[in-house]
Design an enzyme around this catalytic site. Sequence first.
Site, PDB file in Angstrom:
ATOM      1  N   LYS A 242       6.282 -10.073   5.303  1.00  0.00           N
ATOM      2  CA  LYS A 242       6.278  -9.064   6.363  1.00  0.00           C
ATOM      3  C   LYS A 242       5.545  -9.655   7.572  1.00  0.00           C
ATOM      4  O   LYS A 242       4.344  -9.924   7.521  1.00  0.00           O
ATOM      5  CB  LYS A 242       5.566  -7.795   5.893  1.00  0.00           C
ATOM      6  CG  LYS A 242       6.008  -7.272   4.534  1.00  0.00           C
ATOM      7  CD  LYS A 242       7.418  -6.760   4.540  1.00  0.00           C
ATOM      8  CE  LYS A 242       7.740  -6.000   3.258  1.00  0.00           C
ATOM      9  NZ  LYS A 242       7.624  -6.794   2.018  1.00  0.00           N
TER      10      LYS A 242
ATOM     11  N   HIS B  63     -14.830   4.615   4.089  1.00  0.00           N
ATOM     12  CA  HIS B  63     -14.047   5.520   4.928  1.00  0.00           C
ATOM     13  C   HIS B  63     -12.701   5.785   4.248  1.00  0.00           C
ATOM     14  O   HIS B  63     -12.104   4.874   3.658  1.00  0.00           O
ATOM     15  CB  HIS B  63     -13.839   4.883   6.305  1.00  0.00           C
ATOM     16  CG  HIS B  63     -13.133   5.762   7.279  1.00  0.00           C
ATOM     17  ND1 HIS B  63     -11.756   5.916   7.275  1.00  0.00           N
ATOM     18  CD2 HIS B  63     -13.593   6.540   8.289  1.00  0.00           C
ATOM     19  CE1 HIS B  63     -11.406   6.743   8.245  1.00  0.00           C
ATOM     20  NE2 HIS B  63     -12.500   7.134   8.879  1.00  0.00           N
TER      21      HIS B  63
ATOM     22  N   GLU C 173       7.390  -0.181  -2.483  1.00  0.00           N
ATOM     23  CA  GLU C 173       8.456  -0.984  -3.064  1.00  0.00           C
ATOM     24  C   GLU C 173       7.893  -2.342  -3.466  1.00  0.00           C
ATOM     25  O   GLU C 173       7.107  -2.935  -2.722  1.00  0.00           O
ATOM     26  CB  GLU C 173       9.592  -1.190  -2.059  1.00  0.00           C
ATOM     27  CG  GLU C 173      10.179   0.090  -1.495  1.00  0.00           C
ATOM     28  CD  GLU C 173       9.346   0.665  -0.370  1.00  0.00           C
ATOM     29  OE1 GLU C 173       9.108   1.899  -0.380  1.00  0.00           O
ATOM     30  OE2 GLU C 173       8.904  -0.097   0.492  1.00  0.00           O
TER      31      GLU C 173
ATOM     32  N   ASP D  89      -9.561   6.053   5.146  1.00  0.00           N
ATOM     33  CA  ASP D  89      -8.456   5.152   5.469  1.00  0.00           C
ATOM     34  C   ASP D  89      -8.690   3.755   4.897  1.00  0.00           C
ATOM     35  O   ASP D  89      -7.751   3.083   4.454  1.00  0.00           O
ATOM     36  CB  ASP D  89      -8.263   5.061   6.980  1.00  0.00           C
ATOM     37  CG  ASP D  89      -7.840   6.379   7.603  1.00  0.00           C
ATOM     38  OD1 ASP D  89      -7.165   7.173   6.910  1.00  0.00           O
ATOM     39  OD2 ASP D  89      -8.202   6.632   8.766  1.00  0.00           O
ATOM     40  N   LYS D  90      -9.944   3.315   4.910  1.00  0.00           N
ATOM     41  CA  LYS D  90     -10.251   1.984   4.400  1.00  0.00           C
ATOM     42  C   LYS D  90     -10.185   1.929   2.873  1.00  0.00           C
ATOM     43  O   LYS D  90      -9.875   0.875   2.297  1.00  0.00           O
ATOM     44  CB  LYS D  90     -11.618   1.531   4.899  1.00  0.00           C
ATOM     45  CG  LYS D  90     -11.560   0.911   6.268  1.00  0.00           C
ATOM     46  CD  LYS D  90     -10.855  -0.431   6.200  1.00  0.00           C
ATOM     47  CE  LYS D  90     -10.070  -0.695   7.464  1.00  0.00           C
ATOM     48  NZ  LYS D  90      -9.018  -1.688   7.279  1.00  0.00           N
TER      49      LYS D  90
ATOM     50  N   LYS E 250       0.945  -5.162   2.390  1.00  0.00           N
ATOM     51  CA  LYS E 250       2.164  -5.910   2.665  1.00  0.00           C
ATOM     52  C   LYS E 250       1.970  -7.382   2.315  1.00  0.00           C
ATOM     53  O   LYS E 250       0.989  -8.002   2.742  1.00  0.00           O
ATOM     54  CB  LYS E 250       2.528  -5.807   4.148  1.00  0.00           C
ATOM     55  CG  LYS E 250       2.796  -4.393   4.639  1.00  0.00           C
ATOM     56  CD  LYS E 250       3.062  -4.377   6.123  1.00  0.00           C
ATOM     57  CE  LYS E 250       3.317  -2.960   6.624  1.00  0.00           C
ATOM     58  NZ  LYS E 250       3.521  -2.926   8.085  1.00  0.00           N
TER      59      LYS E 250
ATOM     60  N   LYS F  77     -19.275   5.067  10.018  1.00  0.00           N
ATOM     61  CA  LYS F  77     -18.624   4.540  11.217  1.00  0.00           C
ATOM     62  C   LYS F  77     -19.680   3.957  12.148  1.00  0.00           C
ATOM     63  O   LYS F  77     -20.826   4.415  12.173  1.00  0.00           O
ATOM     64  CB  LYS F  77     -17.882   5.645  11.980  1.00  0.00           C
ATOM     65  CG  LYS F  77     -16.621   6.164  11.332  1.00  0.00           C
ATOM     66  CD  LYS F  77     -15.929   7.168  12.268  1.00  0.00           C
ATOM     67  CE  LYS F  77     -14.602   7.625  11.725  1.00  0.00           C
ATOM     68  NZ  LYS F  77     -13.894   8.512  12.689  1.00  0.00           N
TER      69      LYS F  77
ATOM     70  N   PHE G 147     -23.842  14.820   7.943  1.00  0.00           N
ATOM     71  CA  PHE G 147     -22.680  14.128   7.397  1.00  0.00           C
ATOM     72  C   PHE G 147     -22.837  14.032   5.874  1.00  0.00           C
ATOM     73  O   PHE G 147     -22.737  12.965   5.290  1.00  0.00           O
ATOM     74  CB  PHE G 147     -22.560  12.733   8.034  1.00  0.00           C
ATOM     75  CG  PHE G 147     -21.269  11.994   7.767  1.00  0.00           C
ATOM     76  CD1 PHE G 147     -20.194  12.582   7.126  1.00  0.00           C
ATOM     77  CD2 PHE G 147     -21.158  10.665   8.178  1.00  0.00           C
ATOM     78  CE1 PHE G 147     -19.026  11.873   6.880  1.00  0.00           C
ATOM     79  CE2 PHE G 147     -19.995   9.946   7.946  1.00  0.00           C
ATOM     80  CZ  PHE G 147     -18.927  10.548   7.297  1.00  0.00           C
TER      81      PHE G 147
ATOM     82  N   ASP H  61       4.629  -8.347  10.206  1.00  0.00           N
ATOM     83  CA  ASP H  61       3.516  -7.531  10.701  1.00  0.00           C
ATOM     84  C   ASP H  61       2.189  -8.201  10.364  1.00  0.00           C
ATOM     85  O   ASP H  61       1.247  -8.169  11.161  1.00  0.00           O
ATOM     86  CB  ASP H  61       3.532  -6.144  10.049  1.00  0.00           C
ATOM     87  CG  ASP H  61       4.553  -5.218  10.673  1.00  0.00           C
ATOM     88  OD1 ASP H  61       4.928  -5.451  11.835  1.00  0.00           O
ATOM     89  OD2 ASP H  61       4.980  -4.273   9.999  1.00  0.00           O
TER      90      ASP H  61
ATOM     91  N   GLU I 258       1.781   1.704  -0.111  1.00  0.00           N
ATOM     92  CA  GLU I 258       1.036   2.657   0.702  1.00  0.00           C
ATOM     93  C   GLU I 258       0.192   3.544  -0.213  1.00  0.00           C
ATOM     94  O   GLU I 258       0.607   3.869  -1.325  1.00  0.00           O
ATOM     95  CB  GLU I 258       1.992   3.542   1.508  1.00  0.00           C
ATOM     96  CG  GLU I 258       3.093   2.798   2.240  1.00  0.00           C
ATOM     97  CD  GLU I 258       2.583   1.911   3.351  1.00  0.00           C
ATOM     98  OE1 GLU I 258       1.432   2.096   3.793  1.00  0.00           O
ATOM     99  OE2 GLU I 258       3.346   1.036   3.803  1.00  0.00           O
TER     100      GLU I 258
ATOM    101  N   ARG J 226      -4.024   3.162   8.913  1.00  0.00           N
ATOM    102  CA  ARG J 226      -4.363   4.070  10.011  1.00  0.00           C
ATOM    103  C   ARG J 226      -5.534   3.555  10.844  1.00  0.00           C
ATOM    104  O   ARG J 226      -6.015   4.253  11.736  1.00  0.00           O
ATOM    105  CB  ARG J 226      -4.660   5.466   9.452  1.00  0.00           C
ATOM    106  CG  ARG J 226      -4.383   6.567  10.452  1.00  0.00           C
ATOM    107  CD  ARG J 226      -4.201   7.915   9.812  1.00  0.00           C
ATOM    108  NE  ARG J 226      -5.348   8.347   9.015  1.00  0.00           N
ATOM    109  CZ  ARG J 226      -5.444   9.554   8.458  1.00  0.00           C
ATOM    110  NH1 ARG J 226      -4.469  10.441   8.629  1.00  0.00           N
ATOM    111  NH2 ARG J 226      -6.490   9.879   7.731  1.00  0.00           N
ATOM    112  N   LYS J 227      -6.004   2.340  10.576  1.00  0.00           N
ATOM    113  CA  LYS J 227      -7.099   1.758  11.344  1.00  0.00           C
ATOM    114  C   LYS J 227      -6.717   0.389  11.883  1.00  0.00           C
ATOM    115  O   LYS J 227      -7.429  -0.598  11.737  1.00  0.00           O
ATOM    116  CB  LYS J 227      -8.352   1.671  10.457  1.00  0.00           C
ATOM    117  CG  LYS J 227      -9.002   3.020  10.199  1.00  0.00           C
ATOM    118  CD  LYS J 227      -9.599   3.619  11.456  1.00  0.00           C
ATOM    119  CE  LYS J 227     -10.168   5.011  11.249  1.00  0.00           C
ATOM    120  NZ  LYS J 227      -9.118   6.041  11.190  1.00  0.00           N
TER     121      LYS J 227
ATOM    122  N   ASP K   9     -12.161  14.195   4.429  1.00  0.00           N
ATOM    123  CA  ASP K   9     -11.045  13.870   5.314  1.00  0.00           C
ATOM    124  C   ASP K   9     -10.054  13.014   4.534  1.00  0.00           C
ATOM    125  O   ASP K   9     -10.438  12.019   3.914  1.00  0.00           O
ATOM    126  CB  ASP K   9     -11.552  13.091   6.534  1.00  0.00           C
ATOM    127  CG  ASP K   9     -10.476  12.852   7.581  1.00  0.00           C
ATOM    128  OD1 ASP K   9      -9.418  13.494   7.499  1.00  0.00           O
ATOM    129  OD2 ASP K   9     -10.708  12.024   8.478  1.00  0.00           O
ATOM    130  N   ALA K  10      -8.789  13.356   4.536  1.00  0.00           N
ATOM    131  CA  ALA K  10      -7.780  12.568   3.838  1.00  0.00           C
ATOM    132  C   ALA K  10      -7.638  11.187   4.482  1.00  0.00           C
ATOM    133  O   ALA K  10      -7.942  10.992   5.661  1.00  0.00           O
ATOM    134  CB  ALA K  10      -6.435  13.296   3.859  1.00  0.00           C
TER     135      ALA K  10
END
Length: 385
Positions: free
Chosen positions: A267, A14, A55, A16-17, A263, A161, A228, A269, A42, A242-243, A236-237
């Site tokens: 961090k 995918h 960074e 995003d992945k 990260k 998916k 598909f 997060d 990123e 984003r997941k 799709d970009a």
Amino acid sequence: MRKFFTSESVSEGHPDKICDQISDAILDSHLTHDPEAHVACETLVTTNYVLLAGEVKSHTEVDYEKVTRETIRDIGYTLPDLGFHYRENECDVRIHAQSPDIDHGVTDNQGAGDQGLMFGFACNETKALMPYPIQLAHRLLEELSNARRSERLPWARPDAKTQVTIEYDGYLPIRIHEILMSVHHHPDAETDEMKQDAINEVVDPVLKRFDPSLEWTGEFLYNPSGRFAIGGPHGDAGLTGRKVIVDTYGGAGRHGGGCFSGKDTTKVDRSASYMARYIAKNLVEAGVADRCEIQLAYAIGKPEPVSVRVDMFDTEKVGDPSVVSDLVREIFPLRPYQIIEHLGLRKPIFRKTATFGHFGRQPDDGGSFTWEKTDMVDEIMSRLS
């Protein structure tokens, strides 16, 4: 009361992945030679293009383009007609040095790398102490990936998916209501044949292993849009981070908003989310509650959490729930650098986390991620006895 709950997962191909894996592969490349590296990377992908931005503070140099192309190749983008190819993509690198202001707060003060709130969750719905819908959705995609790579599904391509809807009675899963799969495929593949192949090679084997006691209604949606053939970044970009719901609990637990991939674990997060899961899982495994959610919150540059919250959703088995909150502060390390040391988070293990969920997993090397261990159960039980 009967109710339905749905969670989704996405495959390693995918868009995003792909970005999550590239970002974490770059992190791992730094950590391999510099365990103290600070990384915030990123990634963006689209048709025949990859952009890296971020960074880094590190004593080692990394060939970012080489890491990117190797990661894309490993995912399976090796065919010339997919609009995204590990050799042919343009790769644009915009990575620079970390801000000294952030570095001071993290390195000198051993504080959090950012402010924010993080959640961890566990429940007794599955053996892994994960919510049933997201756990099954992940395992279906793992099997699909194995079937694609072994060419048991020769028409399958990397993007896919899943979505799983479970019927509950209260917090008890009682029935698999529906399974949905959308799979990137060869343009000449026939939908009915692919659907039957997916049932035979993916759905049935996973259900037999996962939980044969739970009935499946047989409702199965396969490629509901009808086709598909154009997938991946050409269709799709994609972007890193984003997941976040796929990465965590499929919506069954709260999320603080910060992603994990790319990260390093200064961090919070990432590191505090792992610790919150570790705490919640140990409490549920110890029988303190059937469901448990932990919230941790931090201020940038400060080592102590500004708040610690325990929610057991009225499923606790202890007389005074406030005792559990006090216990969490007493026995679990909550400062960022304590978390890193306790969970061993300076190792290059993070690309493995970037697909099929960060929680509820046993990686291929045979060991569990440290935040999935339940090695604090005896301590919890002895303190509460």
